[in-house]
Scaffold this motif. Sequence first.
Motif, mmCIF file in Angstrom:
data_model
loop_
_atom_site.group_PDB
_atom_site.id
_atom_site.type_symbol
_atom_site.label_atom_id
_atom_site.label_comp_id
_atom_site.label_asym_id
_atom_site.label_seq_id
_atom_site.Cartn_x
_atom_site.Cartn_y
_atom_site.Cartn_z
ATOM 1 N N GLN A 1 0.844 -1.190 0.000
ATOM 2 C CA GLN A 1 0.000 0.000 0.000
ATOM 3 C C GLN A 1 0.877 1.237 0.000
ATOM 4 O OE1 GLN A 1 -3.332 -0.016 2.631
ATOM 5 N NE2 GLN A 1 -3.240 2.165 3.004
ATOM 6 N N GLN A 3 1.939 4.941 0.797
ATOM 7 C CA GLN A 3 1.707 5.990 1.793
ATOM 8 C C GLN A 3 2.223 7.299 1.232
ATOM 9 O OE1 GLN A 3 3.684 4.202 5.214
ATOM 10 N NE2 GLN A 3 1.686 3.627 6.042
ATOM 11 N N GLY A 5 2.775 11.621 1.635
ATOM 12 C CA GLY A 5 2.953 12.727 2.560
ATOM 13 C C GLY A 5 3.222 14.024 1.827
ATOM 14 N N ALA A 24 6.177 9.600 -1.647
ATOM 15 C CA ALA A 24 5.534 8.300 -1.456
ATOM 16 C C ALA A 24 6.495 7.306 -0.839
ATOM 17 C CB ALA A 24 5.027 7.780 -2.793
ATOM 18 N N SER A 25 5.942 6.406 -0.050
ATOM 19 C CA SER A 25 6.698 5.269 0.466
ATOM 20 C C SER A 25 5.881 4.007 0.239
ATOM 21 C CB SER A 25 7.015 5.436 1.954
ATOM 22 O OG SER A 25 5.819 5.559 2.696
ATOM 23 N N GLY A 26 6.570 2.871 0.201
ATOM 24 C CA GLY A 26 5.898 1.624 -0.117
ATOM 25 C C GLY A 26 6.185 1.257 -1.555
ATOM 26 N N TYR A 112 -5.364 5.934 -2.748
ATOM 27 C CA TYR A 112 -4.445 6.342 -1.683
ATOM 28 C C TYR A 112 -4.401 7.859 -1.564
ATOM 29 C CZ TYR A 112 -2.936 1.623 -2.831
ATOM 30 O OH TYR A 112 -2.915 0.283 -3.106
ATOM 31 N N GLY A 114 -2.872 11.362 0.853
ATOM 32 C CA GLY A 114 -2.061 11.937 1.902
ATOM 33 C C GLY A 114 -2.923 12.661 2.916
ATOM 34 N N GLN A 115 -2.282 13.248 3.921
ATOM 35 C CA GLN A 115 -2.995 13.941 4.994
ATOM 36 C C GLN A 115 -3.293 15.398 4.652
ATOM 37 O OE1 GLN A 115 -4.221 12.437 7.864
ATOM 38 N NE2 GLN A 115 -3.682 10.678 6.591
#
Length: 123
Positions: A1, A3, A5, A24-26, A112, A114-115
């Motif tokens: 998935q 993630q 930010g 992105a990470s993942g 997906y 972000g915040q």
Amino acid sequence: QVQLGESGGGLVQAGGSLRLSCAASGPPLSKYDASWFRQAPGKEREFVVGITWSGGITDYADSVKGRFTISRDNAKNTVYLSMNSLKPEDTAVYYCAAGRRGNWRTSAGWRYWGQGTQVSVSS
């Protein structure tokens, strides 16, 4: 998935510029189409711009066309939003999204999120 930010938001005067980043990470972001949305107080989240995984196709909302530019660096797993000639009506929380699953101009079209990062433009 994946993630996501966001960063780079802030307070700027009308006519100014900002550059937002979405890291992105993942799984590699290069596998996914990506987009930016924004949400102003009391309003629904609205589409700003989308970009295909390769960067070959972009699609801008009319309200930002000619002022905002989306780009991506897949080697850095990052998508950018360069915003110029900012207006007070651009004030909103800006969200990046990835993993298109439908109409990319709708929030439901993305897996997906972000915040968000706050962008405030003073007159």
